[in-house]
Design a protein around this motif. Structure first.
Motif, PDB file in Angstrom:
ATOM      1  N   ASN A 180      -6.570 105.700 -37.763  1.00 53.56           N
ATOM      2  CA  ASN A 180      -6.348 104.306 -38.195  1.00 53.56           C
ATOM      3  C   ASN A 180      -4.981 104.133 -38.865  1.00 53.56           C
ATOM      4  N   PRO A 181      -3.887 104.586 -38.208  1.00 54.89           N
ATOM      5  CA  PRO A 181      -2.572 104.391 -38.819  1.00 54.89           C
ATOM      6  C   PRO A 181      -2.108 102.948 -38.675  1.00 54.89           C
ATOM      7  N   LEU A 182      -0.963 102.646 -39.271  1.00 51.86           N
ATOM      8  CA  LEU A 182      -0.285 101.378 -38.991  1.00 51.86           C
ATOM      9  C   LEU A 182       0.687 101.650 -37.850  1.00 51.86           C
ATOM     10  N   PHE A 183       0.504 100.940 -36.761  1.00 52.01           N
ATOM     11  CA  PHE A 183       1.240 101.185 -35.520  1.00 52.01           C
ATOM     12  C   PHE A 183       2.293 100.100 -35.349  1.00 52.01           C
ATOM     13  N   LEU A 184       3.573 100.474 -35.377  1.00 49.00           N
ATOM     14  CA  LEU A 184       4.658  99.504 -35.181  1.00 49.00           C
ATOM     15  C   LEU A 184       5.153  99.613 -33.743  1.00 49.00           C
ATOM     16  N   LEU A 185       4.911  98.568 -32.967  1.00 48.87           N
ATOM     17  CA  LEU A 185       5.411  98.501 -31.588  1.00 48.87           C
ATOM     18  C   LEU A 185       6.729  97.732 -31.613  1.00 48.87           C
ATOM     19  N   ASP A 186       7.826  98.475 -31.545  1.00 50.57           N
ATOM     20  CA  ASP A 186       9.166  97.892 -31.705  1.00 50.57           C
ATOM     21  C   ASP A 186       9.675  97.358 -30.366  1.00 50.57           C
ATOM     22  N   GLU A 187      10.460  96.288 -30.447  1.00 48.92           N
ATOM     23  CA  GLU A 187      11.141  95.701 -29.278  1.00 48.92           C
ATOM     24  C   GLU A 187      10.142  95.329 -28.178  1.00 48.92           C
ATOM     25  N   VAL A 188       9.085  94.637 -28.560  1.00 48.55           N
ATOM     26  CA  VAL A 188       8.059  94.264 -27.576  1.00 48.55           C
ATOM     27  C   VAL A 188       8.580  93.201 -26.607  1.00 48.55           C
ATOM     28  N   ASP A 189       9.684  92.553 -26.968  1.00 47.42           N
ATOM     29  CA  ASP A 189      10.257  91.530 -26.079  1.00 47.42           C
ATOM     30  C   ASP A 189      11.115  92.135 -24.985  1.00 47.42           C
ATOM     31  N   LYS A 190      11.317  93.447 -25.013  1.00 46.40           N
ATOM     32  CA  LYS A 190      12.206  94.077 -24.027  1.00 46.40           C
ATOM     33  C   LYS A 190      11.432  94.903 -23.002  1.00 46.40           C
ATOM     34  N   ILE A 191      10.122  94.654 -22.898  1.00 45.35           N
ATOM     35  CA  ILE A 191       9.314  95.318 -21.866  1.00 45.35           C
ATOM     36  C   ILE A 191       9.642  94.694 -20.514  1.00 45.35           C
ATOM     37  N   SER A 192       9.725  95.534 -19.493  1.00 45.39           N
ATOM     38  CA  SER A 192       9.941  95.019 -18.136  1.00 45.39           C
ATOM     39  C   SER A 192       8.950  95.719 -17.210  1.00 45.39           C
ATOM     40  N   SER A 193       8.900  95.288 -15.974  1.00 49.34           N
ATOM     41  CA  SER A 193       7.958  95.877 -15.026  1.00 49.34           C
ATOM     42  C   SER A 193       8.659  96.115 -13.697  1.00 49.34           C
ATOM     43  N   ASP A 194       8.149  97.101 -12.948  1.00 46.87           N
ATOM     44  CA  ASP A 194       8.664  97.364 -11.608  1.00 46.87           C
ATOM     45  C   ASP A 194       7.512  97.861 -10.740  1.00 46.87           C
ATOM     46  N   PHE A 195       7.804  98.619  -9.685  1.00 46.85           N
ATOM     47  CA  PHE A 195       6.765  99.057  -8.750  1.00 46.85           C
ATOM     48  C   PHE A 195       5.770 100.015  -9.407  1.00 46.85           C
ATOM     49  N   ARG A 196       6.100 100.569 -10.584  1.00 46.60           N
ATOM     50  CA  ARG A 196       5.203 101.516 -11.247  1.00 46.60           C
ATOM     51  C   ARG A 196       4.163 100.830 -12.124  1.00 46.60           C
ATOM     52  N   GLY A 197       4.118  99.530 -12.100  1.00 45.14           N
ATOM     53  CA  GLY A 197       3.101  98.813 -12.861  1.00 45.14           C
ATOM     54  C   GLY A 197       3.712  97.932 -13.934  1.00 45.14           C
ATOM     55  N   ASP A 198       2.843  97.272 -14.672  1.00 43.31           N
ATOM     56  CA  ASP A 198       3.260  96.324 -15.703  1.00 43.31           C
ATOM     57  C   ASP A 198       2.788  96.837 -17.073  1.00 43.31           C
ATOM     58  N   PRO A 199       3.683  97.397 -17.888  1.00 40.58           N
ATOM     59  CA  PRO A 199       3.270  97.903 -19.204  1.00 40.58           C
ATOM     60  C   PRO A 199       2.687  96.817 -20.105  1.00 40.58           C
ATOM     61  N   ALA A 200       3.165  95.579 -19.953  1.00 42.37           N
ATOM     62  CA  ALA A 200       2.649  94.496 -20.797  1.00 42.37           C
ATOM     63  C   ALA A 200       1.158  94.282 -20.562  1.00 42.37           C
ATOM     64  N   SER A 201       0.724  94.392 -19.310  1.00 43.29           N
ATOM     65  CA  SER A 201      -0.699  94.241 -19.010  1.00 43.29           C
ATOM     66  C   SER A 201      -1.502  95.381 -19.607  1.00 43.29           C
ATOM     67  N   ALA A 202      -0.929  96.589 -19.594  1.00 40.13           N
ATOM     68  CA  ALA A 202      -1.616  97.729 -20.203  1.00 40.13           C
ATOM     69  C   ALA A 202      -1.725  97.552 -21.713  1.00 40.13           C
ATOM     70  N   LEU A 203      -0.730  96.902 -22.311  1.00 35.35           N
ATOM     71  CA  LEU A 203      -0.767  96.673 -23.760  1.00 35.35           C
ATOM     72  C   LEU A 203      -1.840  95.669 -24.157  1.00 35.35           C
TER      73      LEU A 203
END
Length: 778
Positions: free
Chosen positions: A420-443
């Protein structure tokens, strides 16, 4: 001549020997160890007479000296066959039971028990029912002997030819292991039928118990035999490997894995999966490639903190002190964090919100996450998402791939050591996607509190609970965050620091930190407040304080060089000599015009680095009615210029403009600093003001700045970034600011010391702007 046991005459009175945890039956020969004083006295009295003594059991074998009511009243008259005195004072005797007898009275109690007897042997004649009972009992006893491994088969020979029912029961009982209470029940049964039936019931129970024991023993024996066989085969395998020169024995490693799995309190599903993988590893050849994959997988499972939690430290005063210590300003953010802690203190059932800190670089978003973790008392984990394109970075790779590994979420949890740590997801506005999938959907699964209690990593293939994790995300802008992801976040905007706030931050945090980092002390360097202001204004252009810290580091390096050379003992940095340390000024903020001019209006703009003033110039030249736009304007500003021109054309008569100016002249709108891209809905009224000034040849008040968008009918629309724009106007020497009426509420964010130096004109229509800013000649 020795008398037969049945021919011995028994008197009416006999000494009593009380037995502890033992019952003697007629025709039973048994050794006894006598140690109690009363028992020895009774034994000596019996030896003086005809060696006869009454044996009766005590009800509670733990009592050392039983009272009369603690002795069973039915016993057995026995004859002492042998007597041996032992060195420790006890006596060992061999007795043979003769007949049952009942204690009718206690004649004496000291120095030994002497009792009166009443013989109670049964004497009924044998009949068919009695014969049937005897046969059934013998059959049951035969099965009992077969099941009881402690009795030899020859035991049956002692009962087969016995015709007396009473004697049959007594002999059988002598071979059985019964409790004292059970034996006493048979001993006190006078009737032969009663004895036979009682023993028959006991034999049935004992046979059932023996069958259950045999079943358990058989099962355990088969398991032991299987393990022995496996052990034998493994030892053979070891010997064969040793002969072949293969010393890569992994048996110790397998045992270590099993021990770790048992010691680690894993969830049931996880433990079952881990043991299954250990069994697979055990059956593999030592040099198999897949063995490396399984080892890495097991290490990953055992390293994860499945049950390790850190307790929250929910003390609001301490949390507030920590936030104030680490950050100056940011009151909205601090209040939201304290509200969250207050709710957590009242209830632990609430799902953790996902806070999204949106603001320009260098305003302290990441360090704010660290402060939140310290205030709550949790481990801090930072994960940068900038440039992440592969969905496997979040969910992990399946183990079928070469080089597979867990996702960055699970890796970070493992590094934190708590679930149960505090999780800082930095630069979430700089996620991109390509043929390997969409990281935003996984998030989405990671951040959604309704789903993340069973987060499925492709590498683990096991659910991991993320519901207790506090997620904080950061971004520079919110419009590039994928909408489904943004929908799950609570956005807190950090617009940037004012000049006064930057000065405070530099004095409280940045300068002392850099002085310490460069090995200096307060007696070797002194930086004035005005010098810090000069650095902020002339050497940095940012909303945050990152470049400011770099410039202060530059000053400290120069001072360190002077200290080492021994030139100065105290270096004073002032406004006059700051260029000595930082070189020539790199930036110059816009300043208000020194005098009113025709076709030049002062606007206010907001950029990622804060507010600034914008001088818009308009020139009217002969032409064919074209609108020329220069200064690297974006689409929004181009449209604002078109709207401003249309408004001016609709006001030809009101402003005494030449009626056909749009056919005879070209209007050139230029925004200086052309290399810098400029766009946004803030310059509409400023462009209209400059165009009308150029066409009417009347000057614009140089001490007035304005911001707002314009419609075709001249209505003034509200804009954003008011605080930063007002600060820029104040810094540039502007005395009056024209704003839309609807922006009045935004003036509450402006510091009071700034507001008192400025005059604000709130307008709803462009006519009011012209009446305020245009200087009409008399």
């Amino acid at each position: 001549m020795v008398k037969e046991i049945d021919e011995i005459e028994i008197g009416q009175e006999l000494p009593l020997l009380v037995l502890r945890g033992l019952v003697v039956f007629p025709h039973m020969v048994m050794p006894l160890l006598v140690g109690r004083d009363k028992s020895i006295e009774a034994l000596e009295e019996a030896m003086v007479e005809d060696r006869l003594i009454l044996l009766a059991a005590q009800k509670d074998e733990t009592i050392e000296e039983p009272e009369l009511d603690e002795i069973y009243d039915i016993g057995t008259v026995a004859q002492v066959k042998q007597l041996v005195k032992l060195p420790d004072g006890t006596i060992k005797i061999l007795v043979e039971g003769i007949k049952r007898a009942k204690i009718s009275e206690y004649i004496q109690e000291e120095p030994y028990f002497k009792v009166g007897l009443e013989q109670v042997e049964g004497e009924e004649e044998k009949d068919q029912e009695l014969e049937a009972l005897m046969r059934s009992l013998i059959s049951q006893f035969e099965e009992y002997v077969k099941l009881n491994k402690k009795l030899p088969p020859e035991t049956m020979m002692t009962v087969v030819n016995v015709e007396d029912p009473g004697r049959l029961v007594d002999i059988m009982v002598s071979h059985m292991s019964l409790k004292v209470t059970q034996e006493q029940e048979i001993l006190k049964a006078i009737s032969y039928k009663e004895r036979l039936e009682e023993l028959y019931k006991l034999l049935n129970k004992e046979i059932e118990v023996l069958k259950a024991e045999e079943k358990i023993s058989s099962r355990v024996r088969s398991q032991v035999e299987k393990r022995q066989k496996e052990y034998y085969l493994k030892e053979q395998l070891k010997a064969i490997k040793k002969e072949l020169g293969d010393d890569n024995d992994i048996s110790n490693e397998i045992d270590e894995y099993r021990e770790k799995i048992e010691e680690t309190e894993l969830p049931e599903e996880v433990e079952e999966k881990a043991l299954k993988e250990v069994d697979r590893l055990d059956k593999m050849p030592p040099m198999a490639n897949e063995g490396v994959v399984i080892r890495n997988y097991l290490d990953c499972i055992l390293d994860l903190p499945w049950n390790d939690k850190s307790e929250d430290r929910l003390v609001l005063d301490e949390a507030e002190d920590i936030l104030e210590r680490d950050h100056y300003g940011l009151e909205d953010v601090k209040d939201r964090i304290l509200e969250y802690l207050a709710v957590r203190k009242l209830t632990s059932e609430m799902k953790s919100p996902i806070l999204c800190l949106v603001g320009p670089p260098g305003v302290g978003k990441t360090s704010l996450g660290k402060s939140i973790a310290e205030a709550i008392g949790r481990e801090f984990v930072r994960l940068s998402l900038g440039g992440v394109k592969d969905e496997a970075e979040i969910r992990g790779h399946r183990r079928t791939y070469v080089g597979s590994r867990p996702g960055r979420i699970i890796n970070a949890i493992r590094d934190a050591g708590t679930n149960n740590p505090l999780f800082l997801l930095d630069e979430v506005d700089k996620i991109s996607s390509d043929f390997r999938g969409d990281p935003a959907s996984a998030l989405l699964e990671v951040l959604d509190p309704e789903q993340n209690d069973e987060f499925a990593d492709h590498y683990l293939e096991l659910p991991f609970d993320l519901s207790d994790v506090i997620f904080v995300t950061t971004a520079n802008v919110s419009h590039t965050i994928p909408r489904p992801l943004l929908d799950r976040m609570e956005v807190i905007r950090i617009p940037g620091y004012t000049e006064e706030e930057k000065v405070k931050i530099a004095e409280r945090h940045l300068l002392s930190k850099q002085i310490e980092n460069h090995g200096l002390d307060e007696e070797q360097i002194n930086v004035s407040t005005n010098a810090i202001k000069s650095v902020i204004r002339n050497y940095t252009r940012e909303a945050g304080v990152r470049n400011l810290e770099r410039k202060l580091a530059n000053i400290c390096r120069k001072v360190a060089k002077e200290v080492v050379k021994g030139k100065e003992t105290l270096s004073r940095v002032t406004v006059q000599n700051v260029d000595k340390y930082l070189g020539i000024e790199k930036f110059s903020y816009g300043e208000a015009n020194e005098k009113p001019q025709v076709g030049v209006a002062t606007g206010l703009a907001w950029t990622k680095t804060g507010g600034d003033i914008l001088k818009i110039e308009v020139s009217v030249v002969p032409g064919k009615g074209k609108l020329l736009l220069t200064g690297k304007l974006g689409d929004v500003m181009k449209e604002s210029a078109q709207a401003a021109l249309s408004y001016a054309r609709s006001k030809v008569k009101e402003f005494n403009l030449e009626e056909e100016f749009h056919e005879k002249y070209d209007i050139h709108v230029h925004v200086p600093k052309g290399a810098i891209p400029k766009d946004g809905p803030s310059a509409g009224i400023t462009i209209a003001m400059a165009i009308i000034s150029a066409l009417s040849k009347e000057k614009v008040n140089e001490k007035i700045a304005m911001t707002g968008e314009i419609t075709l009918r001249g209505r003034v629309l509200p804009v954003g970034g008011i605080k930063s724009k007002v600060l820029a106007a104040h810094r540039a020497g502007v005395e009056k600011i024209i704003l839309c009426e609807e922006n009045k509420k935004n003036l509450e964010d402006v510091p009071k010391n700034i507001k008192k130096d400025l005059e604000f004109k709130l307008v709803e229509h462009m006519d009011e702007v012209i009446a305020t800013a245009l200087l009409k000649e008399e």
